[in-house]
Design a protein around this motif. Structure first.
Motif, mmCIF file in Angstrom:
data_model
loop_
_atom_site.group_PDB
_atom_site.id
_atom_site.type_symbol
_atom_site.label_atom_id
_atom_site.label_comp_id
_atom_site.label_asym_id
_atom_site.label_seq_id
_atom_site.Cartn_x
_atom_site.Cartn_y
_atom_site.Cartn_z
ATOM 1 N N LYS A 110 13.178 -27.085 -47.832
ATOM 2 C CA LYS A 110 13.223 -28.423 -47.245
ATOM 3 C C LYS A 110 11.848 -28.853 -46.720
ATOM 4 C CE LYS A 110 16.742 -30.584 -47.302
ATOM 5 N NZ LYS A 110 17.103 -31.499 -48.415
ATOM 6 N N CYS A 111 11.107 -27.928 -46.139
ATOM 7 C CA CYS A 111 9.746 -28.257 -45.688
ATOM 8 C C CYS A 111 8.891 -28.696 -46.872
ATOM 9 C CB CYS A 111 9.105 -27.059 -44.984
ATOM 10 S SG CYS A 111 9.742 -26.730 -43.340
ATOM 11 N N TYR A 113 9.936 -29.837 -49.751
ATOM 12 C CA TYR A 113 10.501 -31.090 -50.263
ATOM 13 C C TYR A 113 9.922 -32.278 -49.494
ATOM 14 C CZ TYR A 113 14.087 -34.609 -51.337
ATOM 15 O OH TYR A 113 14.741 -35.749 -51.723
ATOM 16 N N TYR A 114 10.013 -32.208 -48.165
ATOM 17 C CA TYR A 114 9.542 -33.343 -47.361
ATOM 18 C C TYR A 114 8.019 -33.416 -47.309
ATOM 19 C CZ TYR A 114 14.319 -34.397 -46.274
ATOM 20 O OH TYR A 114 15.638 -34.739 -46.398
ATOM 21 N N ARG A 115 7.342 -32.289 -47.378
ATOM 22 C CA ARG A 115 5.879 -32.316 -47.396
ATOM 23 C C ARG A 115 5.386 -33.081 -48.635
ATOM 24 N NH1 ARG A 115 5.153 -27.197 -46.942
ATOM 25 N NH2 ARG A 115 5.119 -27.226 -44.686
ATOM 26 N N THR A 116 5.969 -32.770 -49.789
ATOM 27 C CA THR A 116 5.538 -33.469 -51.010
ATOM 28 C C THR A 116 5.956 -34.935 -50.983
ATOM 29 O OG1 THR A 116 7.506 -32.693 -52.198
ATOM 30 C CG2 THR A 116 5.497 -31.392 -52.442
ATOM 31 N N ALA A 117 7.123 -35.215 -50.397
ATOM 32 C CA ALA A 117 7.559 -36.612 -50.290
ATOM 33 C C ALA A 117 6.625 -37.395 -49.363
ATOM 34 C CB ALA A 117 9.002 -36.683 -49.792
ATOM 35 N N VAL A 118 6.220 -36.787 -48.257
ATOM 36 C CA VAL A 118 5.292 -37.449 -47.325
ATOM 37 C C VAL A 118 3.963 -37.695 -48.020
ATOM 38 C CG1 VAL A 118 3.913 -37.067 -45.235
ATOM 39 C CG2 VAL A 118 6.387 -36.652 -45.195
ATOM 40 N N THR A 122 6.918 -41.273 -50.743
ATOM 41 C CA THR A 122 8.287 -41.599 -51.159
ATOM 42 C C THR A 122 9.048 -40.329 -51.538
ATOM 43 O OG1 THR A 122 9.666 -42.860 -52.694
ATOM 44 C CG2 THR A 122 7.575 -41.999 -53.557
ATOM 45 N N GLU A 123 10.351 -40.423 -51.365
ATOM 46 C CA GLU A 123 11.230 -39.332 -51.781
ATOM 47 C C GLU A 123 11.559 -39.434 -53.266
ATOM 48 O OE1 GLU A 123 15.063 -37.434 -49.605
ATOM 49 O OE2 GLU A 123 14.429 -39.362 -48.815
ATOM 50 N N HIS A 126 11.203 -36.833 -56.163
ATOM 51 C CA HIS A 126 12.126 -35.715 -56.377
ATOM 52 C C HIS A 126 13.339 -36.112 -57.212
ATOM 53 C CE1 HIS A 126 9.888 -33.092 -53.798
ATOM 54 N NE2 HIS A 126 9.948 -33.948 -52.790
ATOM 55 N N GLU A 130 13.989 -32.937 -60.398
ATOM 56 C CA GLU A 130 13.300 -32.486 -59.180
ATOM 57 C C GLU A 130 12.242 -31.431 -59.482
ATOM 58 O OE1 GLU A 130 15.056 -31.040 -55.261
ATOM 59 O OE2 GLU A 130 16.683 -32.168 -56.186
#
Length: 146
Positions: A110-111, A113-118, A122-123, A126, A130
């Motif tokens: 999850k870290c 996932y959100y690190r790459t989205a940040v 945008t999300e 993914h 994904e």
């Protein structure tokens, strides 16, 4: 050397009430009291408390700790039983570590996932194939974490 309950609590960084509770539960069999009723802690009592603290950190129930203390009083006749008790605790700890590692793997996922989205802002990066794969659930057939 002798210590008061307050000194023992400070040495071990635990509340006085916890020591009283352990005493009440019979986990300090050699603990002596003054005529006034005050507890007097010897080096042996401090070592016993350290052992109890470690066993609590190992998630050993107080009932099992009390059994261990009883086995200690039996001397060498209980060596095998004490070994078995610790082998069972080790197995339980190993299961817990595997479960904790599976949970940590998920948190890492999850870290990432959100690190790459940040980083992308945008999300949506993914969606549709994904890039990051969720770790497999470490569950037995009943769904219980291993």
């Amino acid at each position: 050397m002798e210590y008061s309950i307050k000194e023992a609590a400070q040495m071990l960084n635990i509340p006085v009430s916890t020591i009283r509770y352990y005493d009440k539960e019979g986990l300090l069999p050699s603990l002596e009291r003054r005529r006034s009723g005050y507890r007097v802690f010897s080096e042996r009592d401090i070592e016993t408390l350290k052992t109890v603290i470690w066993l609590k950190k190992a998630h050993m129930p107080l009932k099992e700790i009390a059994r261990f203390i009883q086995l200690l009083k039996e001397g060498d006749a209980s060596l095998r039983q004490r070994l078995e008790l610790f082998e069972r605790r080790r197995q339980a700890m190993e299961r817990q570590l595997r479960e904790d590692q599976a949970v940590l793997d998920f948190i890492d996922y999850k870290c990432n996932y959100y690190r790459t989205a940040v980083e992308a802002g945008t999300e949506k990066i993914h969606r549709g194939g994904e890039k990051l794969k969720m770790p497999p659930c470490a569950c037995d057939p009943s769904g219980k974490l291993l």
